[in-house]
Design a protein around this motif. Structure first.
Motif, short mmCIF file in Angstrom:
data_model
loop_
_atom_site.label_atom_id
_atom_site.label_comp_id
_atom_site.label_asym_id
_atom_site.label_seq_id
_atom_site.Cartn_x
_atom_site.Cartn_y
_atom_site.Cartn_z
N ARG A 1 -71.76 -103.00 -59.72
CA ARG A 1 -72.59 -104.30 -59.33
C ARG A 1 -71.77 -105.59 -59.27
NH1 ARG A 1 -77.05 -101.54 -57.82
NH2 ARG A 1 -78.38 -103.79 -57.74
N GLU B 1 -72.71 -108.28 -56.96
CA GLU B 1 -74.30 -108.68 -56.83
C GLU B 1 -74.40 -110.11 -57.31
OE1 GLU B 1 -78.46 -106.47 -58.14
OE2 GLU B 1 -76.71 -106.53 -59.59
N ARG C 1 -77.94 -111.87 -57.96
CA ARG C 1 -79.49 -111.62 -57.88
C ARG C 1 -80.06 -112.80 -57.89
NH1 ARG C 1 -80.84 -108.71 -63.66
NH2 ARG C 1 -82.71 -108.84 -62.40
N GLN D 1 -80.32 -104.34 -52.13
CA GLN D 1 -81.71 -103.80 -51.71
C GLN D 1 -82.13 -102.71 -50.92
OE1 GLN D 1 -84.78 -106.86 -52.75
NE2 GLN D 1 -83.10 -108.34 -53.15
N GLU E 1 -79.16 -118.28 -58.00
CA GLU E 1 -77.99 -117.78 -57.16
C GLU E 1 -76.89 -118.70 -57.02
OE1 GLU E 1 -80.25 -115.07 -53.64
OE2 GLU E 1 -81.28 -117.15 -54.16
N THR F 1 -80.10 -113.60 -68.48
CA THR F 1 -81.40 -112.99 -67.52
C THR F 1 -82.50 -114.15 -67.82
OG1 THR F 1 -80.80 -110.94 -67.66
CG2 THR F 1 -83.08 -111.52 -67.03
#
Length: 343
Positions: A16, A19, A21, A58, A103, A148
């Motif tokens: 990842r 990535e 998210r 995705q 983001e 997170t």
């Protein structure tokens, strides 16, 4: 970039590295994939005998879950510089669709590592409406490193950007505690900043953390109340924080309200003090429906005006002749307390 079909046996979907998210649920992409399949080929980069995903995590996951053997992808060569890959990835992310604060934090964190703060291309900053001040990218990176929970709150859309940057350098407990409160209150950006600034100033003066102020009994009583909606909680918290930040002014305001109630003015009369009780320009406001009502109001107020009961409003701390310090003096006193505690 070459365009070719890559099988899932060739793609390391667990890598990842690239990535970014979103941390916010959205059905738009899933609905589009269900109707039309993959319209925009994912991006991969060759790493030895395999590929790693650069863009389209995705889409690749959806294809694999639906039994596809692979997907047509655009391929970066193995020798392509990582800054070039990240630059294209970020430019696509920024200009393809609106990005949320989570983001933005992740992108700024990547840009700092890839380019150093002073070398970040200006079109990236302008594309994200990020200030070019040297301290701003570092604050975004701190928010990204918050984990997170922090990123999910930033992605919620309930946190104002300036408020998020104001708490970026706070300790983790204080930052997440306040972001959680702001998310629940759903208040405007300006009110969020006001709350943040008051908590910071109170915490500095009292040598406490921001979380200590937020989690204090009086604050918790407001925030946990089942009788108040989010707007009422916001106003109650603002009142409490203003009282804690400027205790003398808050005390004077409360005393003024009690004095007016004791005075028993007719309902059609309002006495309005000068801003922050500074200066001598007081106002009286009369509300009436016609001359007869005005006569009644003036008649009923005459005995109060002619007595010494009205003098109580101008007394401070119930000490006759003791003037109220000016707003500037009161603010200076609070600032001196804060400065002495910082030292």
């Amino acid at each position: 970039m070459d365009l070719r079909f890559a099988t899932f046996s060739e793609i390391d979907l667990d890598n990842r590295t690239f990535e970014i998210r979103r941390f916010a649920a959205s059905t738009r992409l899933k609905d589009s994939l269900a109707r039309f399949g993959i319209l925009d080929p994912p991006w991969l980069q060759q790493k030895g005998a395999q590929y790693i995903a650069v863009d389209g995590f995705q889409r690749l996951g959806w294809a694999k879950e639906n039994g596809a053997k692979g997907a047509v992808c655009r391929i970066f060569g193995q020798d392509c510089d990582i800054r070039e890959v990240w630059s294209r990835r970020i430019e696509k992310k920024i200009f393809e669709s609106g990005i949320n604060l989570a983001e933005k934090a992740q992108i700024m964190s990547v840009l700092i590592v890839a380019f150093q703060s002073q070398e970040i291309p200006s079109f990236f900053l302008s594309g994200m409406n990020v200030s070019n001040r040297p301290d701003v990218p570092a604050k975004w990176a701190l928010l990204s490193a918050g984990g997170t929970e922090t990123l999910e709150m930033l992605a919620s859309g309930a946190i104002a950007e300036r408020a998020a940057l104001e708490v970026a350098e706070w300790d983790e407990r204080s930052r997440d505690s306040l972001l959680s409160v702001l998310k629940a209150l759903k208040c405007s950006a300006s009110i969020q900043v006001e709350i943040v600034e008051h908590i910071r100033e109170i915490a500095v003066r009292e040598q406490k953390s921001g979380a200590d102020i937020i989690e204090a009994p009086r604050s918790r009583e407001i925030l946990m109340s089942g009788d108040l909606n989010h707007r009422q909680k916001t106003q109650a918290l603002r009142t409490l924080l203003a009282e804690l930040r400027y205790p003398r002014l808050s005390s004077r305001q409360n005393q003024f309200r009690r004095d007016l109630e004791a005075l028993g003015l007719p309902s059609g009369i309002r006495i309005i003090p000068p801003p922050a009780f500074e200066g001598n320009n007081w106002e009286m406001e009369l509300s009436f429906n016609g001359p007869e009502e005005l006569r009644k109001i003036v008649h009923s107020a005459r005995s109060i005006v002619e007595s010494d009961r009205l003098d109580a409003i101008w007394r401070w701390d119930r000490r006759p002749g003791s003037p109220l310090p000016s707003a500037a003096a009161r603010q200076k006193q609070d600032e001196n307390k804060t400065t002495s505690n910082e030292g």
